[in-house]
Design a protein around this motif. Structure first.
Motif, PDB file in Angstrom:
ATOM      1  N   LYS A  47       0.811  -1.219   0.000  1.00 26.82           N
ATOM      2  CA  LYS A  47       0.000   0.000   0.000  1.00 26.82           C
ATOM      3  C   LYS A  47       0.843   1.266   0.000  1.00 26.82           C
ATOM      4  O   LYS A  47       0.380   2.320  -0.409  1.00 26.82           O
ATOM      5  CB  LYS A  47      -0.931   0.009   1.215  1.00 26.82           C
ATOM      6  N   GLY A  48       2.056   1.209   0.516  1.00 29.13           N
ATOM      7  CA  GLY A  48       2.894   2.390   0.548  1.00 29.13           C
ATOM      8  C   GLY A  48       2.519   3.342   1.666  1.00 29.13           C
ATOM      9  O   GLY A  48       1.722   3.037   2.560  1.00 29.13           O
ATOM     10  N   SER A  49       3.090   4.550   1.615  1.00 35.18           N
ATOM     11  CA  SER A  49       2.909   5.530   2.684  1.00 35.18           C
ATOM     12  C   SER A  49       1.458   5.924   2.940  1.00 35.18           C
ATOM     13  O   SER A  49       1.093   6.182   4.091  1.00 35.18           O
ATOM     14  CB  SER A  49       3.750   6.775   2.393  1.00 35.18           C
ATOM     15  N   PRO A  50       0.577   6.034   1.892  1.00 33.50           N
ATOM     16  CA  PRO A  50      -0.814   6.407   2.196  1.00 33.50           C
ATOM     17  C   PRO A  50      -1.528   5.448   3.154  1.00 33.50           C
ATOM     18  O   PRO A  50      -2.533   5.811   3.752  1.00 33.50           O
ATOM     19  CB  PRO A  50      -1.484   6.405   0.815  1.00 33.50           C
ATOM     20  N   ALA A  51      -1.017   4.230   3.295  1.00 36.36           N
ATOM     21  CA  ALA A  51      -1.613   3.297   4.249  1.00 36.36           C
ATOM     22  C   ALA A  51      -1.229   3.664   5.682  1.00 36.36           C
ATOM     23  O   ALA A  51      -1.874   3.230   6.633  1.00 36.36           O
ATOM     24  CB  ALA A  51      -1.162   1.874   3.938  1.00 36.36           C
ATOM     25  N   ARG A  52      -0.162   4.473   5.826  1.00 41.01           N
ATOM     26  CA  ARG A  52       0.327   4.839   7.154  1.00 41.01           C
ATOM     27  C   ARG A  52       0.104   6.308   7.492  1.00 41.01           C
ATOM     28  O   ARG A  52       0.260   6.715   8.639  1.00 41.01           O
ATOM     29  CB  ARG A  52       1.830   4.520   7.242  1.00 41.01           C
ATOM     30  N   ARG A  53      -0.227   7.094   6.480  1.00 40.75           N
ATOM     31  CA  ARG A  53      -0.405   8.535   6.686  1.00 40.75           C
ATOM     32  C   ARG A  53      -1.725   8.985   6.066  1.00 40.75           C
ATOM     33  O   ARG A  53      -2.119   8.474   5.013  1.00 40.75           O
ATOM     34  CB  ARG A  53       0.740   9.320   6.039  1.00 40.75           C
ATOM     35  N   GLN A  54      -2.370   9.946   6.682  1.00 37.91           N
ATOM     36  CA  GLN A  54      -3.613  10.473   6.145  1.00 37.91           C
ATOM     37  C   GLN A  54      -3.332  11.624   5.191  1.00 37.91           C
ATOM     38  O   GLN A  54      -2.336  12.332   5.327  1.00 37.91           O
ATOM     39  CB  GLN A  54      -4.521  10.953   7.284  1.00 37.91           C
ATOM     40  N   ARG A  55      -4.250  11.806   4.227  1.00 42.26           N
ATOM     41  CA  ARG A  55      -4.148  12.967   3.351  1.00 42.26           C
ATOM     42  C   ARG A  55      -4.393  14.227   4.168  1.00 42.26           C
ATOM     43  O   ARG A  55      -5.302  14.286   4.990  1.00 42.26           O
ATOM     44  CB  ARG A  55      -5.177  12.855   2.213  1.00 42.26           C
ATOM     45  N   LYS A  56      -3.580  15.252   3.949  1.00 47.03           N
ATOM     46  CA  LYS A  56      -3.736  16.490   4.709  1.00 47.03           C
ATOM     47  C   LYS A  56      -5.049  17.174   4.341  1.00 47.03           C
ATOM     48  O   LYS A  56      -5.446  17.189   3.174  1.00 47.03           O
ATOM     49  CB  LYS A  56      -2.568  17.433   4.418  1.00 47.03           C
ATOM     50  N   PRO A  57      -5.715  17.782   5.317  1.00 46.70           N
ATOM     51  CA  PRO A  57      -6.953  18.521   5.022  1.00 46.70           C
ATOM     52  C   PRO A  57      -6.670  19.701   4.104  1.00 46.70           C
ATOM     53  O   PRO A  57      -5.594  20.305   4.171  1.00 46.70           O
ATOM     54  CB  PRO A  57      -7.417  19.002   6.404  1.00 46.70           C
ATOM     55  N   MET A  58      -7.629  20.034   3.266  1.00 41.44           N
ATOM     56  CA  MET A  58      -7.469  21.165   2.356  1.00 41.44           C
ATOM     57  C   MET A  58      -7.148  22.445   3.115  1.00 41.44           C
ATOM     58  O   MET A  58      -6.358  23.273   2.659  1.00 41.44           O
ATOM     59  CB  MET A  58      -8.727  21.346   1.515  1.00 41.44           C
TER      60      MET A  58
END
Length: 201
Positions: free
Chosen positions: A181-192
């Protein structure tokens, strides 16, 4: 596929099935890549396309570091399954030369005039168009760089002239279900609200 769906579905895919990618699909990836914007319409990019077993094995042999700070074995095992590798290269000389032409007028060819190296920026835009085209074709893709310590070996392995610098590599293939899955599996997308500043910072 709707464009917004292409954008939302794009992910870095790190493991692929054995199924080959049709040559006409590879051609579409490249046809879209050269539609990317480029400063001064310089088009100072080149694409090294590796599709045979021998070509890809030569690439991995040339670019894989002998040791690494972190264990890259799982990543390499997955990435080596990609049936298509496109090395995206750019030419600094093409850009400083283009902007020394009469309609631009920077006759001294001074690289300091460039606050950012647009040769790599434009190559990155071309790479993104390939990533998005892969999604539109029902494929997976991943963009990654070549280790700085392996650039000379890469150049030697493929006869790349000194003028051309690799910005990165686009791996393409049919995605394997359940891949890394890579980093997105461990980190959330930043809020706008954290990344968009309207009117002033």
């Amino acid at each position: 596929m709707e464009f917004r769906d292409v954008v939302r579905r794009r992910r870095m895919v790190r493991r692929f099935r054995e199924e080959p990618v049709a040559p006409e699909v590879v051609d579409r990836l490249l046809d879209h890549a050269v539609r990317a914007p480029s400063a001064g319409f310089t088009q100072g990019w080149s694409f090294l396309v590796l599709t045979s077993d021998e070509e890809r094995e030569r690439f991995w042999a040339a670019t894989t570091p002998e040791d690494s700070v972190r264990d890259m074995s799982a990543w390499l095992a997955g990435m080596r399954t990609a049936p298509v590798l496109v090395v995206v290269l750019c030419s600094r000389d093409a850009y400083v030369g283009r902007y020394a032409e009469p309609d631009k007028g920077w006759t001294d060819r001074d690289e300091a005039r460039w606050p950012v190296p647009y040769w790599h920026v434009d190559a990155g835009m071309a790479s993104l168009l390939m990533l998005q085209t892969a999604v539109d074709e029902g494929l997976g893709a991943c963009f990654f760089g070549i280790d700085a310590g392996r650039l000379a070996a890469f150049r030697d392995a493929f006869g790349v002239p000194g003028e051309w610098a690799p910005t990165g590599v686009v791996a393409v293939g049919h995605p394997e279900a359940g891949g890394a899955k890579g980093s997105p599996a461990r980190r959330q997308r930043k809020p706008m609200a954290d990344v968009v500043h309207r009117g002033r910072w």
